[in-house]
Design a protein around this motif. Structure first.
Motif, PDB file in Angstrom:
ATOM      1  N   ARG A  94       0.821  -1.212   0.000  1.00  0.00           N
ATOM      2  CA  ARG A  94       0.000   0.000   0.000  1.00  0.00           C
ATOM      3  C   ARG A  94       0.857   1.265   0.000  1.00  0.00           C
ATOM      4  N   CYS A  95       1.743   1.418   0.989  1.00  0.00           N
ATOM      5  CA  CYS A  95       2.497   2.675   1.119  1.00  0.00           C
ATOM      6  C   CYS A  95       3.915   2.595   0.552  1.00  0.00           C
ATOM      7  N   ARG A  96       4.354   1.399   0.132  1.00  0.00           N
ATOM      8  CA  ARG A  96       5.660   1.163  -0.506  1.00  0.00           C
ATOM      9  C   ARG A  96       6.860   1.385   0.420  1.00  0.00           C
ATOM     10  N   VAL A  97       6.637   1.497   1.730  1.00  0.00           N
ATOM     11  CA  VAL A  97       7.729   1.622   2.687  1.00  0.00           C
ATOM     12  C   VAL A  97       8.447   0.271   2.785  1.00  0.00           C
ATOM     13  N   VAL A  98       9.768   0.294   2.878  1.00  0.00           N
ATOM     14  CA  VAL A  98      10.552  -0.938   3.030  1.00  0.00           C
ATOM     15  C   VAL A  98      10.324  -1.468   4.442  1.00  0.00           C
ATOM     16  N   VAL A  99       9.850  -2.715   4.535  1.00  0.00           N
ATOM     17  CA  VAL A  99       9.588  -3.331   5.833  1.00  0.00           C
ATOM     18  C   VAL A  99      10.577  -4.456   6.145  1.00  0.00           C
ATOM     19  N   GLY A 100      11.336  -4.866   5.139  1.00  0.00           N
ATOM     20  CA  GLY A 100      12.305  -5.930   5.339  1.00  0.00           C
ATOM     21  C   GLY A 100      13.024  -6.249   4.047  1.00  0.00           C
ATOM     22  N   TYR A 101      13.710  -7.388   4.034  1.00  0.00           N
ATOM     23  CA  TYR A 101      14.446  -7.814   2.855  1.00  0.00           C
ATOM     24  C   TYR A 101      14.794  -9.281   2.981  1.00  0.00           C
ATOM     25  N   TYR A 102      15.203  -9.870   1.889  1.00  0.00           N
ATOM     26  CA  TYR A 102      15.839 -11.179   1.939  1.00  0.00           C
ATOM     27  C   TYR A 102      17.088 -11.093   1.087  1.00  0.00           C
ATOM     28  N   LEU A 103      17.999 -12.005   1.337  1.00  0.00           N
ATOM     29  CA  LEU A 103      19.262 -11.985   0.621  1.00  0.00           C
ATOM     30  C   LEU A 103      19.113 -12.638  -0.738  1.00  0.00           C
ATOM     31  N   ASP A 104      19.877 -12.155  -1.706  1.00  0.00           N
ATOM     32  CA  ASP A 104      19.901 -12.724  -3.042  1.00  0.00           C
ATOM     33  C   ASP A 104      20.386 -14.176  -2.975  1.00  0.00           C
ATOM     34  N   ARG A 105      20.036 -14.962  -3.972  1.00  0.00           N
ATOM     35  CA  ARG A 105      20.397 -16.384  -4.012  1.00  0.00           C
ATOM     36  C   ARG A 105      21.888 -16.651  -3.825  1.00  0.00           C
ATOM     37  N   VAL A 106      22.744 -15.744  -4.229  1.00  0.00           N
ATOM     38  CA  VAL A 106      24.183 -15.969  -4.093  1.00  0.00           C
ATOM     39  C   VAL A 106      24.605 -16.095  -2.629  1.00  0.00           C
ATOM     40  N   HIS A 107      23.785 -15.642  -1.697  1.00  0.00           N
ATOM     41  CA  HIS A 107      24.102 -15.700  -0.271  1.00  0.00           C
ATOM     42  C   HIS A 107      23.478 -16.898   0.435  1.00  0.00           C
ATOM     43  N   TRP A 108      22.683 -17.695  -0.257  1.00  0.00           N
ATOM     44  CA  TRP A 108      22.026 -18.827   0.394  1.00  0.00           C
ATOM     45  C   TRP A 108      23.050 -19.935   0.580  1.00  0.00           C
ATOM     46  N   ALA A 109      23.632 -20.011   1.746  1.00  0.00           N
ATOM     47  CA  ALA A 109      24.688 -20.973   2.037  1.00  0.00           C
ATOM     48  C   ALA A 109      24.164 -22.402   2.023  1.00  0.00           C
ATOM     49  N   GLY A 110      24.998 -23.298   1.518  1.00  0.00           N
ATOM     50  CA  GLY A 110      24.691 -24.728   1.581  1.00  0.00           C
ATOM     51  C   GLY A 110      23.649 -25.213   0.610  1.00  0.00           C
ATOM     52  N   ARG A 111      23.314 -24.437  -0.392  1.00  0.00           N
ATOM     53  CA  ARG A 111      22.300 -24.870  -1.353  1.00  0.00           C
ATOM     54  C   ARG A 111      22.949 -25.027  -2.720  1.00  0.00           C
ATOM     55  N   GLU A 112      22.869 -26.219  -3.257  1.00  0.00           N
ATOM     56  CA  GLU A 112      23.446 -26.508  -4.562  1.00  0.00           C
ATOM     57  C   GLU A 112      22.472 -26.132  -5.662  1.00  0.00           C
ATOM     58  N   LYS A 113      22.982 -25.602  -6.762  1.00  0.00           N
ATOM     59  CA  LYS A 113      22.122 -25.188  -7.864  1.00  0.00           C
ATOM     60  C   LYS A 113      21.301 -26.344  -8.413  1.00  0.00           C
ATOM     61  N   GLU A 114      21.880 -27.540  -8.457  1.00  0.00           N
ATOM     62  CA  GLU A 114      21.159 -28.691  -9.005  1.00  0.00           C
ATOM     63  C   GLU A 114      19.967 -29.083  -8.130  1.00  0.00           C
ATOM     64  N   ASP A 115      20.051 -28.785  -6.834  1.00  0.00           N
ATOM     65  CA  ASP A 115      18.992 -29.187  -5.897  1.00  0.00           C
ATOM     66  C   ASP A 115      17.852 -28.190  -5.814  1.00  0.00           C
ATOM     67  N   ARG A 116      17.968 -27.021  -6.455  1.00  0.00           N
ATOM     68  CA  ARG A 116      16.940 -26.002  -6.344  1.00  0.00           C
ATOM     69  C   ARG A 116      16.096 -25.940  -7.605  1.00  0.00           C
ATOM     70  N   GLU A 117      14.853 -25.648  -7.404  1.00  0.00           N
ATOM     71  CA  GLU A 117      13.980 -25.327  -8.525  1.00  0.00           C
ATOM     72  C   GLU A 117      13.810 -23.823  -8.480  1.00  0.00           C
ATOM     73  N   GLU A 118      14.314 -23.146  -9.497  1.00  0.00           N
ATOM     74  CA  GLU A 118      14.414 -21.686  -9.485  1.00  0.00           C
ATOM     75  C   GLU A 118      13.107 -20.981  -9.163  1.00  0.00           C
ATOM     76  N   ASP A 119      11.985 -21.429  -9.699  1.00  0.00           N
ATOM     77  CA  ASP A 119      10.740 -20.699  -9.532  1.00  0.00           C
ATOM     78  C   ASP A 119      10.025 -20.988  -8.225  1.00  0.00           C
ATOM     79  N   GLU A 120      10.276 -22.126  -7.612  1.00  0.00           N
ATOM     80  CA  GLU A 120       9.474 -22.509  -6.457  1.00  0.00           C
ATOM     81  C   GLU A 120      10.183 -22.352  -5.122  1.00  0.00           C
ATOM     82  N   GLU A 121      11.462 -22.132  -5.115  1.00  0.00           N
ATOM     83  CA  GLU A 121      12.176 -22.070  -3.853  1.00  0.00           C
ATOM     84  C   GLU A 121      12.082 -20.689  -3.227  1.00  0.00           C
TER      85      GLU A 121
END
Length: 157
Positions: A94-121
């Motif tokens: 509604r007001c577009r104020v930043v309330v939080g964030y998440y880190l980009d995929r490059v920061h997700w430790a311990g996750r292999e590219k082959e094990d992720r489904e790009e659209d659903e994770e």
């Protein structure tokens, strides 16, 4: 009669415009905060995997980011002592104020590219900025983060 094994669902609203943003079984007041190198001291709100992963510490918990929580399309780069962090900012729909964030995929430790489904994770956690949200039951009062938000607001002036 209520089921004692079910956790209560807490709904959170934007502190600035009262728009409903998320629902969770977690108590935000009990969540750990970012500390090492992060100046924002954001609350760490774990998100459960949509794949039903057994890696979660407590499978009873659930968090739902509502469609009213809008992620930015582009990452914001934050310079830190230990390098650069890519954040996807979450804004109130509604007001577009930043309330939080998440880190980009490059920061997700311990996750292999082959094990992720790009659209659903989902990211492993969302970082909620101090005082950005207020629980439904505490709206209009001195809820969790109210004094902290006021301190941030006064410090910015």
């Amino acid at each position: 009669m209520s089921d004692p094994t079910r956790l209560p669902i807490r709904t959170q609203h934007c502190r600035f415009c009262s728009h409903l943003l998320l629902a969770t079984t977690r108590d935000l007041a009990q969540l750990p905060r970012r500390d090492n190198g992060s100046q924002d001291k954001a609350l760490i709100l774990p998100l459960e995997s949509t794949q039903g992963s057994a890696t979660a510490t407590d499978t009873r918990h659930a968090t739902l980011l509502l469609s009213t929580t809008i992620p930015d399309r582009r990452a914001t780069l934050i310079r830190r002592e230990d390098g650069i962090e890519k954040r996807i900012l979450l804004r109130c729909g509604r007001c577009r104020v930043v309330v939080g964030y998440y880190l980009d995929r490059v920061h997700w430790a311990g996750r292999e590219k082959e094990d992720r489904e790009e659209d659903e994770e989902r990211p492993p956690a969302v970082y909620v900025l101090p005082g950005a949200v207020v629980e439904t039951e505490k709206m209009g009062g001195e809820g969790v983060g109210e004094r902290e938000w006021r301190g941030w607001n006064e410090g910015a002036a």
